[in-house]
Design an enzyme around this catalytic site. Structure first.
Site, short mmCIF file in Angstrom:
data_model
loop_
_atom_site.label_atom_id
_atom_site.label_comp_id
_atom_site.label_asym_id
_atom_site.label_seq_id
_atom_site.Cartn_x
_atom_site.Cartn_y
_atom_site.Cartn_z
N ASN A 217 0.86 -1.19 0.00
CA ASN A 217 0.00 0.00 0.00
C ASN A 217 0.89 1.24 0.00
O ASN A 217 2.12 1.13 0.04
CB ASN A 217 -0.97 -0.02 1.18
CG ASN A 217 -0.25 -0.01 2.49
OD1 ASN A 217 0.54 0.88 2.76
ND2 ASN A 217 -0.49 -1.03 3.32
N ARG A 218 0.27 2.39 -0.03
CA ARG A 218 1.04 3.61 -0.29
C ARG A 218 1.52 4.32 0.97
O ARG A 218 1.96 5.46 0.91
CB ARG A 218 0.21 4.55 -1.16
CG ARG A 218 0.03 4.00 -2.57
CD ARG A 218 -1.01 4.78 -3.35
NE ARG A 218 -0.73 6.19 -3.38
CZ ARG A 218 -1.65 7.14 -3.43
NH1 ARG A 218 -2.93 6.81 -3.44
NH2 ARG A 218 -1.31 8.40 -3.47
#
Ligand code: CTP
Length: 415
Positions: A217-218
């Protein structure tokens, strides 16, 4: 134009910066500038040898204050100068500190303004050695360092690397940002989290698909790292469990690097056993591939179907531990939401048994992943809710830690 933010545990405090005769003296000018920008009053004392490398004007230009030299020792105000300089100083940092100055400090010499002031100072003394590897490793220097260390002097570095002589080894002065990290840790001692163990998780997790690919994920880890730093600033003993991020470790933090949600689960369970606080800022994967392909999935093969399975909820498991053992005393979760921010965050607070949740609208501009700012609402289990304006992640960390200190106090009163 953006102005560099001040640093709360340095702001409005006064530091004496002693600069001695090493080529690293030019970096001391950057250090003096950064300390000033952090909000400190910086009084610089240059040794006679330091003046061969840098001038008082260099320092006066960045600090906006007079920089002192040997000529001030016998000047008109000399009889009060060293006393005046140390009075009310919060720290004395000597950076760079030569082998010669370290030797003088170890034997309590006071023939120069710098050594005289160091002898008179009652505040913490931080020494950042800078010298050639041979001088550093020499038994005389090592013994001097040991003597000073035993007397409560803090040593920052030196680092390994290439030196002015061309040799590679230990003896380089730490970089200014690292020196500021040491100062934050030293000035944090005795703060509101003194004697408390704080566990922070940060960053995302990587769930392997095959030997080269991951589900990720970011999350940048910035909010979690800011929380760890803010806990150090308050004197906490901090364990930082970090997913795969490239951020520098705040000075004083014990960092445990993990990759997957399962590794983060294990590291967190172990670390919270005797902890006072868990700050669960990590963006843990909710799902992982049920099976990891042993070989790289080839492009020419059929398009693969990846079946996912649920990961364990770390916070839910930690609150079970708390229910049994009372540790950790305060559990803080984060809620990254793209809709119904407050309602969803409140449900997570209840379902996961948290004391506080930081609700974060990830769709808002300048908030959420990978940026330096955040816009959050703090919600506690009593139903109290505080919506904060857009602020830096460091400022959010300050607000969260302030609330955590209150919750710890309440937990102490209740126990
Ligand atoms: N969290 C956790 N273990 C997981 C997933 C999340 O401990 N396996 C923690 C996060 O670190 C965060 C809180 O739970 O502090 C909420 O995370 P979030 O992703 O917002 O919520 P989820 O529980 O994953 O629910 P959803 O993704 O459906 O919003």
């Amino acid at each position: 134009m953006e102005i560099a933010p001040t640093i709360p545990n340095l702001e409005n405090r006064r530091i004496l910066l002693g600069v001695t005769g090493s080529i690293a003296a030019y970096k001391a000018a950057d250090l003096a500038s950064k300390l000033t920008q952090a909000g400190m009053q910086v009084d610089v004392i240059l040794s006679a040898a330091a003046r061969k490398f840098v001038t008082p004007l260099t320092f006066q230009s960045v600090t906006g204050r007079k920089a002192y030299t040997e000529s001030d020792l016998w000047g008109e105000d000399a009889h009060v100068l060293h006393v005046g300089l140390v009075e009310g100083a919060d720290a004395f940092m000597i950076a760079p500190a030569t082998a010669n100055t370290i030797a003088k400090l170890a034997t309590g010499q006071a023939e120069s303004l710098l050594t005289l002031t160091a002898l008179a100072a009652r505040c913490p003394l931080i020494v950042a050695p800078a010298m050639d590897v041979g001088m550093y490793e020499n038994i005389a220097t090592q013994e001097n360092i040991k003597i000073l260390h035993e007397r409560g002097v803090f040593f920052a570095g030196p680092a390994e690397g290439r030196m002015a002589s061309g040799l590679v080894g230990k003896g380089r002065m730490l970089e200014p940002t690292a020196l500021i990290g040491v100062l934050r840790q030293v000035l944090g001692q005795g703060g509101s989290l003194d004697g408390r163990k704080i566990v922070v998780t940060a960053g995302g997790t990587h769930e392997p698909v095959d030997p080269v690919r991951v589900l990720a994920n970011r999350s940048s880890g910035k909010q979690g790292f800011s929380l760890a730093q803010a806990a150090i600033d308050r004197g906490g003993s901090v364990v930082l469990i970090a997913g795969p991020v490239t951020l520098p470790t705040p000075v004083g933090v014990r960092r445990i690097d993990v990759t997957t949600a399962a590794e983060m689960f294990e590291a967190t369970q172990e670390s919270v056993e005797n902890a006072d606080v868990l700050l669960m800022a990590a963006a843990v994967a909710d799902f992982r591939p049920g099976e990891i392909a042993k070989e790289k999935i080839k492009r020419k093969n059929d398009v693969p179907e990846i079946t996912l399975e649920r990961t364990d909820d770390i916070l839910a498991a930690v609150s079970k531990l708390k229910a049994k053992s009372g540790r950790p005393r305060v559990i803080v979760g984060f809620a990254a939401e793209s809709q119904k921010l407050i309602k969803n965050a409140q449900s997570k607070l209840e379902e996961k048994g948290l004391d506080l949740i930081i609700a974060n609208d990830i769709t808002a501009a300048d908030a959420g992943f990978a940026v330096d700012t955040n816009r959050v609402t703090l919600i506690d289990r009593e139903g109290g809710s505080e919506e904060l304006p857009l602020m830096t992640k460091a400022a959010v960390a300050e607000e969260v830690l302030q609330k955590v200190v209150e919750l710890l106090g309440a937990a102490d009163d209740g126990s």
